[in-house]
Design a protein around this motif. Structure first.
Motif, PDB file in Angstrom:
ATOM      1  N   LEU A   1      67.443   4.946  21.176  1.00 19.62           N
ATOM      2  CA  LEU A   1      67.746   4.210  22.403  1.00 19.62           C
ATOM      3  C   LEU A   1      66.474   3.642  23.030  1.00 19.62           C
ATOM      4  O   LEU A   1      66.492   2.535  23.579  1.00 19.62           O
ATOM      5  N   ALA A   2      65.373   4.389  22.955  1.00 20.23           N
ATOM      6  CA  ALA A   2      64.124   3.920  23.551  1.00 20.23           C
ATOM      7  C   ALA A   2      63.473   2.830  22.708  1.00 20.23           C
ATOM      8  O   ALA A   2      62.865   1.900  23.249  1.00 20.23           O
ATOM      9  N   PHE A   3      63.590   2.944  21.395  1.00 18.52           N
ATOM     10  CA  PHE A   3      62.984   1.979  20.470  1.00 18.52           C
ATOM     11  C   PHE A   3      64.073   1.466  19.524  1.00 18.52           C
ATOM     12  O   PHE A   3      64.312   2.060  18.472  1.00 18.52           O
ATOM     13  N   PRO A   4      64.739   0.381  19.873  1.00 21.75           N
ATOM     14  CA  PRO A   4      65.872  -0.104  19.058  1.00 21.75           C
ATOM     15  C   PRO A   4      65.515  -0.445  17.616  1.00 21.75           C
ATOM     16  O   PRO A   4      66.385  -0.433  16.742  1.00 21.75           O
ATOM     17  N   GLU A   5      64.255  -0.702  17.333  1.00 20.36           N
ATOM     18  CA  GLU A   5      63.886  -1.030  15.954  1.00 20.36           C
ATOM     19  C   GLU A   5      64.009   0.182  15.023  1.00 20.36           C
ATOM     20  O   GLU A   5      63.996   0.026  13.800  1.00 20.36           O
ATOM     21  N   LEU A   6      64.143   1.371  15.569  1.00 21.10           N
ATOM     22  CA  LEU A   6      64.307   2.584  14.752  1.00 21.10           C
ATOM     23  C   LEU A   6      65.762   2.814  14.328  1.00 21.10           C
ATOM     24  O   LEU A   6      66.043   3.764  13.605  1.00 21.10           O
ATOM     25  N   SER A   7      66.661   1.970  14.775  1.00 18.96           N
ATOM     26  CA  SER A   7      68.086   2.203  14.523  1.00 18.96           C
ATOM     27  C   SER A   7      68.475   2.091  13.059  1.00 18.96           C
ATOM     28  O   SER A   7      69.454   2.686  12.633  1.00 18.96           O
TER      29      SER A   7
END
Length: 98
Positions: free
Chosen positions: A39-45
Motif C-alpha cells: 500500500l505504501a509503495f504500489p510498485e511492489l504489488s
C-alpha cells in the motif's frame, strides 16, 4: 483420587495449540507487513506476479490473523483453564475421592 494427592496435567495439547498460535501469528503478521509495504509503495504489488498482488494476499492475511491465529489462541486458553478448573472441582468433591 486420594486426599492430598498431587494433580498432574497433560500439557501436550496446550503446547501444540501454542505452537500453532505462534506459527499462524508469524505467517499472518508477515503477510500484514507485506501488504502494508504494497500500500505504501504500489510498485511492489507485482513482485510475485499475479499471485502476489494486494487483492490475492489480503484474504490470506485476514484468515491467518483473524481465524487461525485467534482461534488457536482461544483453544489453547480453553484447554488449559478448563482442564485445571474441572480437575480441581472434582478433587474437592468427596464423592469422587472414594
Amino acid at each position: 483420587m486420594q486426599n492430598g494427592a498431587q494433580i498432574e496435567y497433560d500439557y501436550s495439547v496446550a503446547k501444540a495449540f501454542t505452537l500453532a498460535t505462534i506459527l499462524f501469528g508469524i505467517i499472518g503478521m508477515t503477510l500484514g507487513v507485506i501488504l502494508a509495504f504494497q500500500l505504501a509503495f504500489p510498485e511492489l504489488s507485482n513482485l510475485a506476479g499475479e499471485y502476489g498482488t494486494f487483492s490475492r494476499l489480503r484474504p490470506l492475511h485476514t484468515n491467518a490473523c483473524c481465524i487461525w491465529f485467534y482461534s488457536k489462541w482461544c483453544f489453547c486458553c480453553m484447554v488449559l483453564h478448563w482442564a485445571k478448573s474441572i480437575k480441581s472441582f472434582f478433587k474437592r468433591i468427596t464423592i469422587f475421592n472414594g
